[in-house]
Motif scaffolding. Structure first.
Motif, PDB file in Angstrom:
ATOM      1  N   ASN A 145       0.748  -1.293  -0.549  1.00 42.30           N
ATOM      2  CA  ASN A 145       0.080  -0.191  -0.228  1.00 42.30           C
ATOM      3  C   ASN A 145       1.627   1.554  -0.071  1.00 42.30           C
ATOM      4  O   ASN A 145       0.310   2.073  -1.118  1.00 42.30           O
ATOM      5  N   GLU A 157      11.705   2.232   4.304  1.00 46.17           N
ATOM      6  CA  GLU A 157      11.465   0.998   4.800  1.00 46.17           C
ATOM      7  C   GLU A 157      12.719   0.239   5.800  1.00 46.17           C
ATOM      8  O   GLU A 157      13.646   1.079   5.286  1.00 46.17           O
ATOM      9  N   SER A 196      -3.111  -0.658   5.051  1.00 44.50           N
ATOM     10  CA  SER A 196      -4.511  -1.980   5.251  1.00 44.50           C
ATOM     11  C   SER A 196      -5.241  -1.359   6.135  1.00 44.50           C
ATOM     12  O   SER A 196      -6.503  -2.438   6.845  1.00 44.50           O
ATOM     13  N   GLY A 247      -5.376  -7.253   3.269  1.00 46.90           N
ATOM     14  CA  GLY A 247      -5.172  -8.449   1.814  1.00 46.90           C
ATOM     15  C   GLY A 247      -4.776  -7.389   0.800  1.00 46.90           C
ATOM     16  O   GLY A 247      -4.393  -6.183   1.153  1.00 46.90           O
ATOM     17  N   VAL A 248      -3.664  -7.723   0.097  1.00 44.88           N
ATOM     18  CA  VAL A 248      -3.021  -7.318  -0.788  1.00 44.88           C
ATOM     19  C   VAL A 248      -4.045  -6.811  -1.800  1.00 44.88           C
ATOM     20  O   VAL A 248      -4.321  -7.478  -2.929  1.00 44.88           O
TER      21      VAL A 248
END
Ligand SMILES: Cc1cc2nc3c(=O)[nH]c(=O)nc-3n(C[C@H](O)[C@H](O)[C@H](O)COP(=O)(O)OP(=O)(O)OC[C@H]3O[C@@H](n4cnc5c(N)ncnc54)[C@H](O)[C@@H]3O)c2cc1C
Lengths: 394, 538
Positions: free
Chosen positions: B14, B33, B501, B508-509
């Motif tokens: 996301n 990240e 999410s 979920g992807v």
């Protein structure tokens, strides 16, 4: 009472026993009078066997003609639009052939098997035309459709699967290359060709070895996730790869009744197959005139907005209808909605924005959408493995 | 340090989607990240030589096709391949199989109950009605029912319109669906235990609830509302593992000029004068931007990387009370060959799909009892696949990779941290369950990676290891996700946004939260939206 002879009944190919066993859906179609599977288990999964692993397709019903004799090359050069002298021994060439009016009769492949020895694979039956064009050439023309069994093995693991079957060195075969192996004492001709736009090969063998070939292929292909695929999955793959289908995207000129319904190679986006440097070939004069005068139509690949396939759609520019769709599909690998269209000149140049008038039905209810679309310059699926030598194992 | 137009914290799928859409709008965007690799829970890693594990998520259906097409993910290397099949093995040696072909499915179901086989058609239609209702809202921000802004009123009217179109019975069904337990819901259609268990499993995946807990029917819907190439409810594998999704998103983002910085562990979002101005890393580095987007779950966002003093007390309290209970674990296993399962031919198409061993809802409920007792399920519910039967790229030819998703595994064991011994016990309960149905399974194991909520949290940063960044219960969905008043991706501080999410439409992807958040950010920046609209279902 007379009983019909066997050969007027629907035929089966030499692979039929194996195909019937694998054809869980019992969904059969008719290809040139042969019983052929539309789908074995599931169209989508079969399509993905081609794009993700290895798929096997029985193409025996393809019309195959053997051309031999001292004039073979000269004859073929007269017949087709390409320069056949450039197709060396051990090479295959994709080409079209035209009638005298420069209208496409069919497209197909020419296999240069040996000196003065060629095979033509064609969609339509061509015996009559081949003989017609042979006047004055020292060639022998033989219909060997039933004498050669053929399988296409297509997809990213196809080379690995075939190598595992014993076709050692296959990874060195270049695209459109042709080679021969020994298969249980019979010659097995292998060409790096296909109708899926993916890495793939076609295997040509005598019918009495067909079942053995199928069995060996599936046995050694198992770790490479090999699966058979039917006509419906092939249809998805060929649209994604930008391949025209005779009888669908154009009418073979000889079958056309209504004036103007046939197309020239230029009008099908196949101008690259026409070698005007050749001094004579069937249709040359008409094509010369077309080049001077301009074509009537343009073949366009459209990227259509939304997810409704534009089957049978009219193509609009503003309020004006400028074309029709001949093939359309949602392409699962490229994740795009593609249509092939015949567009009236001068419309349909690459980059042009048009509108597809799409009708689709849900639960007996019809809906019309006007989907914007754009003419794109290349097929939506194109993977480097198709051209790479060696092509890799997956 | 350089100033960006926007910084996205977290290279989960996301975060990458959000960043790609901002970069597509011409913004100078960096993704920071914490790990040395991208993807978060959408990741592929080689932990055993020549085997690719799809370590967290493993199957794909929710990923919005509009986004995949718009960001040209296929060109950037993504291929989603549907798999057929699916099977639940019974303790008595029989099984219930799930065929792709409708009539074959009917015949198999009839073997267990002709009535169920017929009822399945009514069930499918009813579930499809609900997916039709929800699917158009996936690529939209949830309307705020308390707002009087024109945009919200219009969205709300759209929303109400779709509800009204369902008719009285449809509406009643909707309420049922959003509130009932999956067990009760299925009992309205089916009589056979194994069929109910096979269908009911997706109502508890990733959820700290049992099959008879209210709210789990929605979780089933959440697993049904995706599609593969228009086949609603179908699932597929991403070729090369789910890391192919994040990999393609990253390439798309980079093609728009975006920058991904790994090993960048964000310590806090810097707020000055009520505005987000950038982030500070644990190593002291600072990055500046007027827009800071968090891909982290709501707890981590508000209680970890934000300073409580920068936040309204209400938000802190809501974040503290946000339900994000861990309930899942996972085993990734390298196999020397394809295991044999009792009663199934190795070439059966049923082997290609999801496999389970819980043959009744009762057993799944008992598995949940263990979770409540603060321990892992001794007889777990597993969602197991051997994707290498479909994907030739993840293991050597003839070898296989197995992914085993496990319910339930609690975030803490009897209130204490997971120990290595606990982890071994958890692993054993799963392996033993599989081995009970597969005689050669244990001998084929070459390597096994076991992840309890402890590992999932430590590696992916999902609080308590909750796979959806927060429970998918009605009180935390739509305009309540993550909490009322903050469901439109804007944080409580100017210039700060959420895109994970933990926001609508949830876990979920799917890539929808990231895309929806980008649309709101661009709206605030008065830039034209780069995010595509959703496809109409009909
Ligand atoms: C075991 C498991 C199985 C699953 N199975 C499926 C499945 O099969 N199908 C499916 O659709 N969904 C599945 N899911 C759910 C799905 O994977 C997730 O909902 C989704 O991937 C979450 O994506 P995200 O981008 O919202 O967040 P995340 O993937 O959680 O991304 C957050 C990112 O932020 C990073 N981060 C955290 N803290 C910091 C910090 N301080 N500084 C910088 N970076 C930080 C993390 O490392 C991570 O990369 C599964 C999840 C798990 C855990």
């Amino acid at each position: 009472m007379t009983t019909g002879s066997d050969d007027t009944m629907m035929l089966t190919t030499p692979f039929h026993s194996r195909i019937a066993a694998a054809c869980e859906l019992n969904s059969w179609g008719d290809w040139m009078g042969y019983t052929t599977p539309n789908a074995y288990t599931d169209v989508e999964l079969e399509y993905f066997a081609v794009r993700n692993a290895a798929g096997v397709f029985d193409l025996t019903p393809m019309n195959k003609y053997r051309i031999t004799g001292t004039d073979a090359e000269a004859y073929l050069n007269r017949l087709v639009t390409r320069d056949v002298s450039k197709i060396g021994i051990g090479r295959v060439g994709y080409t079209v052939w035209c009638d005298e009016a420069g209208q496409v009769m069919d497209d197909g492949t020419i296999f240069h098997l040996a000196e003065n020895d060629y095979r033509i694979c064609a969609y339509a039956r061509a015996t009559d035309w081949l003989h017609w064009s042979a006047l004055g050439f020292d060639v022998t023309i033989e219909d060997e459709t039933a004498e050669v069994a053929a399988l296409a093995v297509q997809g990213p693991t196809s080379c690995a699967a075939l190598t595992a079957m014993g076709l050692v060195g296959l990874d060195q075969l270049k695209p459109f290359g042709l080679t021969e192996f020994d298969f249980e004492g019979e010659p097995l001709v292998v060409s790096r060709t296909g109708f899926t736009g993916d890495l793939g090969y076609e295997l040509w063998i005598a019918p009495h070895k067909a079942e053995a070939l199928w069995d060996r292929l599936f046995e050694s292909g198992e770790p490479y996730l090999i699966k058979p695929f039917g006509t419906h999955a092939l249809e998805m793959a060929r649209i994604e790869a930008g391949f025209l289908q005779a009888g669908v995207d154009f009418m073979p000129a000889e079958e056309v009744v209504r004036n103007g319904r046939s197309r020239s190679p230029f009008e099908l986006g196949l101008g690259w197959l026409v070698d005007m440097d050749k001094s004579v070939f069937n249709g040359r004069r008409a094509l010369q005139q077309e080049l001077a005068r301009g074509s009537r139509y343009r073949f366009a690949i459209l990227d259509v907005d939304g997810n409704k396939p534009a089957n049978h759609s009219f193509i609009l520019k503003g309020n004006k209808q400028v074309g029709t769709v001949t093939s359309a599909a949602w392409c699962p690998t490229a994740k795009s909605n593609v249509a092939f269209a015949q567009i009236e000149m001068p419309y349909g140049a690459v980059g042009e924005e048009l509108v597809a008038e799409i009708y689709y039905q849900r639960e007996l209810h019809w809906t019309r959408v006007l989907a914007p679309c754009k003419v794109i310059d290349a097929p939506v699926f194109s993977h480097p493995r198709r051209r790479a030598t060696p092509p890799g194992n997956f | 340090m350089k100033k960006y137009d926007a910084i996205v914290i977290g290279a989960g799928h996301n975060g990458l989607t959000n960043a790609a859409y901002l970069a597509k709008a011409g913004l100078d965007v960096a993704v920071l990240e914490r790990n040395s690799y991208i993807g978060g829970a959408t990741v592929s890693r080689e932990l055993y030589k020549d085997w690719t594990y799809t370590n967290c998520s493993y199957v794909c259906s929710l990923l919005r096709p509009e986004i995949a097409r718009d960001l040209e993910l296929p060109r950037h290397g993504l291929q989603v391949v549907p798999y057929g099949g699916g099977v639940t093995f019974k303790r008595d040696g029989d099984y219930y199989g799930n065929y792709y072909d409708h009539n074959r499915q009917y015949r198999e179901m009839s073997r267990h109950s002709k009535r169920d086989a017929n009822a399945y058609e009514r069930y499918t239609a009813d579930v499809m009605k609900q997916t039709r209702l929800i699917r158009p809202f996936l690529l939209k921000r949830p309307p705020d029912p308390t707002s009087l802004k024109l945009r919200d009123l219009r969205d709300l009217a759209d929303f109400a319109g779709s509800f009204m179109e369902m008719g009285e019975r449809g509406l009643a069904d909707t309420l049922k669906f959003w509130t009932k337990s999956v067990g009760d819901y299925l009992c309205e259609y089916f009589e056979t235990d194994v069929i109910k268990a096979h269908l009911g499993g997706s109502g508890i995946i990733g959820t700290a609830l049992g099959v008879f807990s209210p709210g789990t029917a929605y979780v089933l819907l959440h697993h049904y509302m995706g599609d593969v190439d228009g086949n609603v409810g179908s699932w597929g594998v991403a070729r090369g593992g789910m890391g192919a999704v994040s990999g393609a998103l990253a390439k798309s983002f980079q093609a728009f000029g975006g920058e991904i910085i790994c090993d960048a562990d964000v310590d806090r979002i810097v707020v000055r004068g009520g505005k987000a101005t950038g982030v500070a890393l644990k190593n002291g580095d600072e990055y500046h931007a007027d827009v800071v987007v968090s891909n982290l779950d709501p707890k981590r966002t508000f209680l970890d990387v934000m300073d409580v003093q920068d936040l309204p007390a209400e938000v802190v309290s809501k974040a503290e009370n946000f339900k994000i209970r861990g309930s899942s674990g996972k085993l990734n296993i390298a196999l020397d060959g394809l295991p044999t399962f009792h009663g199934l031919d190795k070439s059966s198409p049923l082997m290609l799909g999801d496999m389970h061993f819980s043959d009744s809802l009762e057993r799944i409920e008992r598995a949940y009892d263990d979770w409540k007792d603060g321990t892992w399920s001794k007889d777990p519910y597993v969602d197991m696949l051997i994707p290498t039967q479909t994907d030739p790229s993840m293991a050597p030819p003839g070898k296989h990779m197995m992914t085993v998703f496990v319910q339930y595994a609690p975030p803490k064991i009897n209130g204490g941290e997971w120990t290595d011994a606990d982890k071994d016990g958890f692993e054993k309960s799963v392996i033993d369950q599989i081995a009970a149905h597969s005689p050669d399974f244990k001998d084929l194991i070459l390597h096994c990676e076991t992840r309890t909520p402890r590992e999932i949290e430590a590696e992916v940063g999902l609080t308590e290891g909750n796979i959806f960044q927060g429970e998918l219960t009605f009180d935390q969905l739509l305009f309540n996700r993550p909490f009322p008043g903050y469901a439109q991706y804007r944080g409580p501080v100017q210039g700060m946004y959420m895109c994970g999410s933990g926001t609508h439409p949830g876990g979920g992807v799917m890539a929808a939260p990231g895309a929806n958040a980008a649309r709101e950010i661009l709206h605030d920046l008065r830039k034209p939206s780069t995010v595509p609209g959703g496809y109409a279902d009909d």
